[in-house]
Design a protein around this motif. Structure first.
Motif, PDB file in Angstrom:
ATOM      1  N   THR A   1      52.080  99.548  44.659  1.00 61.98           N
ATOM      2  CA  THR A   1      51.295 100.081  43.457  1.00 61.98           C
ATOM      3  C   THR A   1      52.011 100.143  42.306  1.00 61.98           C
ATOM      4  O   THR A   1      51.687  99.767  41.042  1.00 61.98           O
ATOM      5  N   ARG A   2      53.162 100.893  42.455  1.00 57.88           N
ATOM      6  CA  ARG A   2      54.042 101.067  41.239  1.00 57.88           C
ATOM      7  C   ARG A   2      54.518  99.749  40.648  1.00 57.88           C
ATOM      8  O   ARG A   2      54.882  99.558  39.423  1.00 57.88           O
ATOM      9  N   LEU A   3      54.944  98.910  41.638  1.00 61.01           N
ATOM     10  CA  LEU A   3      55.500  97.616  41.447  1.00 61.01           C
ATOM     11  C   LEU A   3      54.386  96.952  40.582  1.00 61.01           C
ATOM     12  O   LEU A   3      54.825  96.195  39.206  1.00 61.01           O
ATOM     13  N   ARG A   4      53.241  96.960  40.659  1.00 60.37           N
ATOM     14  CA  ARG A   4      52.158  96.182  40.105  1.00 60.37           C
ATOM     15  C   ARG A   4      51.583  96.648  38.808  1.00 60.37           C
ATOM     16  O   ARG A   4      51.419  96.132  37.816  1.00 60.37           O
ATOM     17  N   TYR A   5      51.632  98.177  38.676  1.00 66.94           N
ATOM     18  CA  TYR A   5      50.819  98.844  37.679  1.00 66.94           C
ATOM     19  C   TYR A   5      51.767  99.564  36.703  1.00 66.94           C
ATOM     20  O   TYR A   5      51.196 100.301  35.472  1.00 66.94           O
ATOM     21  N   SER A   6      52.942  99.995  37.015  1.00 71.92           N
ATOM     22  CA  SER A   6      53.799 100.917  36.108  1.00 71.92           C
ATOM     23  C   SER A   6      54.858 100.109  35.614  1.00 71.92           C
ATOM     24  O   SER A   6      55.322  98.764  35.977  1.00 71.92           O
TER      25      SER A   6
ATOM     26  N   ASN B   1      64.862  97.846  48.358  1.00 75.40           N
ATOM     27  CA  ASN B   1      64.858  96.159  48.513  1.00 75.40           C
ATOM     28  C   ASN B   1      64.901  95.892  49.949  1.00 75.40           C
ATOM     29  O   ASN B   1      64.003  95.077  50.305  1.00 75.40           O
ATOM     30  N   LYS B   2      65.675  96.377  50.752  1.00 72.24           N
ATOM     31  CA  LYS B   2      66.015  96.211  52.101  1.00 72.24           C
ATOM     32  C   LYS B   2      64.913  96.385  52.878  1.00 72.24           C
ATOM     33  O   LYS B   2      64.219  95.625  53.725  1.00 72.24           O
ATOM     34  N   VAL B   3      64.313  97.782  52.857  1.00 74.70           N
ATOM     35  CA  VAL B   3      63.066  98.177  53.439  1.00 74.70           C
ATOM     36  C   VAL B   3      61.717  97.309  53.040  1.00 74.70           C
ATOM     37  O   VAL B   3      61.025  96.892  53.801  1.00 74.70           O
ATOM     38  N   PHE B   4      61.726  97.008  51.634  1.00 77.61           N
ATOM     39  CA  PHE B   4      60.734  96.135  51.349  1.00 77.61           C
ATOM     40  C   PHE B   4      60.446  95.037  51.829  1.00 77.61           C
ATOM     41  O   PHE B   4      59.507  94.365  52.102  1.00 77.61           O
ATOM     42  N   LYS B   5      61.633  94.323  51.887  1.00 77.68           N
ATOM     43  CA  LYS B   5      61.768  92.879  52.208  1.00 77.68           C
ATOM     44  C   LYS B   5      61.465  92.874  53.919  1.00 77.68           C
ATOM     45  O   LYS B   5      60.859  91.722  54.355  1.00 77.68           O
ATOM     46  N   ASN B   6      61.819  93.865  54.519  1.00 77.29           N
ATOM     47  CA  ASN B   6      61.433  93.851  55.811  1.00 77.29           C
ATOM     48  C   ASN B   6      60.016  94.053  56.184  1.00 77.29           C
ATOM     49  O   ASN B   6      59.224  93.245  56.952  1.00 77.29           O
ATOM     50  N   ALA B   7      59.296  94.640  55.219  1.00 81.41           N
ATOM     51  CA  ALA B   7      57.661  94.883  55.548  1.00 81.41           C
ATOM     52  C   ALA B   7      57.041  93.595  54.866  1.00 81.41           C
ATOM     53  O   ALA B   7      55.988  93.169  55.405  1.00 81.41           O
ATOM     54  N   PHE B   8      57.563  93.032  53.564  1.00 83.35           N
ATOM     55  CA  PHE B   8      56.706  92.154  52.947  1.00 83.35           C
ATOM     56  C   PHE B   8      57.275  90.899  52.877  1.00 83.35           C
ATOM     57  O   PHE B   8      56.630  89.904  52.227  1.00 83.35           O
ATOM     58  N   GLY B   9      58.555  90.601  53.281  1.00 83.17           N
ATOM     59  CA  GLY B   9      59.165  89.283  53.321  1.00 83.17           C
ATOM     60  C   GLY B   9      59.791  88.953  51.914  1.00 83.17           C
ATOM     61  O   GLY B   9      60.314  87.927  51.805  1.00 83.17           O
TER      62      GLY B   9
ATOM     63  N   ALA C   1      61.641  93.787  46.384  1.00 84.48           N
ATOM     64  CA  ALA C   1      60.721  94.413  45.446  1.00 84.48           C
ATOM     65  C   ALA C   1      60.744  93.661  43.965  1.00 84.48           C
ATOM     66  O   ALA C   1      59.742  93.665  43.341  1.00 84.48           O
ATOM     67  N   LYS C   2      62.026  93.467  43.566  1.00 83.86           N
ATOM     68  CA  LYS C   2      62.018  92.392  42.463  1.00 83.86           C
ATOM     69  C   LYS C   2      61.317  91.344  42.354  1.00 83.86           C
ATOM     70  O   LYS C   2      60.601  91.216  41.653  1.00 83.86           O
ATOM     71  N   ALA C   3      61.297  90.810  43.553  1.00 81.07           N
ATOM     72  CA  ALA C   3      60.975  89.398  43.522  1.00 81.07           C
ATOM     73  C   ALA C   3      59.197  89.456  43.648  1.00 81.07           C
ATOM     74  O   ALA C   3      58.399  88.675  43.079  1.00 81.07           O
ATOM     75  N   TYR C   4      58.810  90.793  44.461  1.00 75.44           N
ATOM     76  CA  TYR C   4      57.293  91.024  44.361  1.00 75.44           C
ATOM     77  C   TYR C   4      56.962  91.308  43.036  1.00 75.44           C
ATOM     78  O   TYR C   4      55.767  90.825  42.611  1.00 75.44           O
ATOM     79  N   ARG C   5      57.488  92.027  42.183  1.00 78.90           N
ATOM     80  CA  ARG C   5      57.139  92.504  40.771  1.00 78.90           C
ATOM     81  C   ARG C   5      56.886  91.313  40.057  1.00 78.90           C
ATOM     82  O   ARG C   5      56.024  90.969  39.107  1.00 78.90           O
TER      83      ARG C   5
ATOM     84  N   GLN D   1      56.489  88.230  41.095  1.00 75.61           N
ATOM     85  CA  GLN D   1      55.267  87.505  41.451  1.00 75.61           C
ATOM     86  C   GLN D   1      54.046  87.949  40.979  1.00 75.61           C
ATOM     87  O   GLN D   1      53.148  86.953  40.313  1.00 75.61           O
ATOM     88  N   VAL D   2      53.918  89.357  40.753  1.00 76.29           N
ATOM     89  CA  VAL D   2      52.437  89.835  40.634  1.00 76.29           C
ATOM     90  C   VAL D   2      52.453  89.854  39.129  1.00 76.29           C
ATOM     91  O   VAL D   2      51.288  89.793  38.300  1.00 76.29           O
ATOM     92  N   ILE D   3      53.555  89.705  38.166  1.00 76.57           N
ATOM     93  CA  ILE D   3      53.665  90.026  36.885  1.00 76.57           C
ATOM     94  C   ILE D   3      53.398  88.395  36.412  1.00 76.57           C
ATOM     95  O   ILE D   3      52.443  88.282  35.349  1.00 76.57           O
ATOM     96  N   ASP D   4      53.897  87.359  36.918  1.00 75.61           N
ATOM     97  CA  ASP D   4      53.517  86.061  36.491  1.00 75.61           C
ATOM     98  C   ASP D   4      52.259  85.363  36.897  1.00 75.61           C
ATOM     99  O   ASP D   4      51.780  84.737  36.222  1.00 75.61           O
TER     100      ASP D   4
END
Length: 284
Positions: A239-244, A264-272, A275-279, A281-284
């Motif tokens: 949520t914070r990555l998307r909206y903050s 980043n390690k924990v996030f990548k294990n969960a979402f592939g 966190a930086k790459a996810y942010r 993606q959602v911003i672009d």
């Protein structure tokens, strides 16, 4: 108070012809002041009438088709509520409680179908609160800011309670033990209280042994308590990555991770992805 300025309250007349589908940048409460018709949310059609209250999120697309002249009150929670400025004030009790209520609603809103179902007393309370909210907005007086903030806080807590009761009712109907709902609700509402969420303290709170509670929780949900806590934390991170506008390091520290690398390690294990790459993606 700065929080007040990030809550936009407007009165809007809904046109007879349905407008183009509308999305939201965070989420908003929409209260029907007058009128009847069809409110379409994500291709689901709901009849609406005076007194209906809706929670709309950034993922919702909605339109109105009016049967009679329709007016609504929109309480818009802007992106600023997840800004750095607010998070620097997180030690202030009223602000932190406000965020916990919002996050609980945001991450459990899928349990609401159409308008928020309330009993007679709750409908009366919601109407009184929203009418006073409009009055305070239109006729600014001394303390109007804090009154508006507290009214919105009351509405959010009312909605959070209704969501909890709705989940509990669904669990009861399916035969699932309410203890699981009680545990997950307790975890979500205390996600920033690290000590309270230690397995031994959770077990003590629910009058169980650590092993018994953990085994039972996993049997019912497929997740250990620790895994569930981490998953909910990651939902909040998402949520914070998307909206903050918080940096990833700030998010990591706020959510109890050691540093950005750990998150980043924990996030990548969960979402592939990190966190930086996810942010990105959602911003672009």
């Amino acid at each position: 108070m700065r929080l007040f300025h990030d809550i936009d309250i407007t009165i809007r007349d809904i046109q007879t012809s349905p407008p183009s589908p509308h999305r939201h940048h965070y989420f908003e409460l929409l209260y029907i002041l007058d009128g009847t018709g069809i409110h379409t949310i994500n291709h689901n059609h709901y009849q609406y009438q005076k007194g209906n209250l809706y929670l709309l999120t950034p993922d919702d697309v909605h339109t109105f088709e009016t049967s009679s002249p329709t007016r609504c009150c929109i309480i818009d929670f802007t992106k600023g509520l997840f800004s750095k400025q607010h998070h620097r004030q997180a030690d202030r009790a009223e602000i932190s409680e406000f965020f916990v209520s919002m996050e609980y609603i945001f991450h459990n809103h899928q349990n609401l179908k159409g308008h928020i179902v309330m009993n007679t007393n709750e409908l009366s309370l919601a109407d009184i609160l929203i009418m006073q909210l409009i009055n305070e907005k239109e006729h600014a007086r001394i303390y109007s800011g804090i009154i508006i903030q507290n009214i919105v806080f009351l509405l959010l807590n009312l909605i959070a309670r209704l969501i909890q009761e709705n989940i509990a009712g669904e669990l009861k109907n399916t035969g699932t033990k309410n203890i699981i709902h009680e545990v997950t609700t307790y975890i979500q509402q205390n996600i920033y209280q690290k000590d309270l969420l230690r397995i031994e303290n959770l077990a003590k709170h629910f009058h169980k042994t650590s092993d018994h509670l953990n085994r039972y929780f996993k049997k019912q949900t497929g997740l250990t308590l620790k895994a569930y806590i981490n998953r909910y934390k990651l939902n909040l991170v998402e949520t914070r990555l998307r909206y903050s506008d918080l940096t990833i390091t700030e998010i990591a520290l706020e959510m109890g991770f050691t540093d950005e690398s750990h998150l980043n390690k924990v996030f990548k294990n969960a979402f592939g992805k990190t966190a930086k790459a996810y942010r990105k993606q959602v911003i672009d």
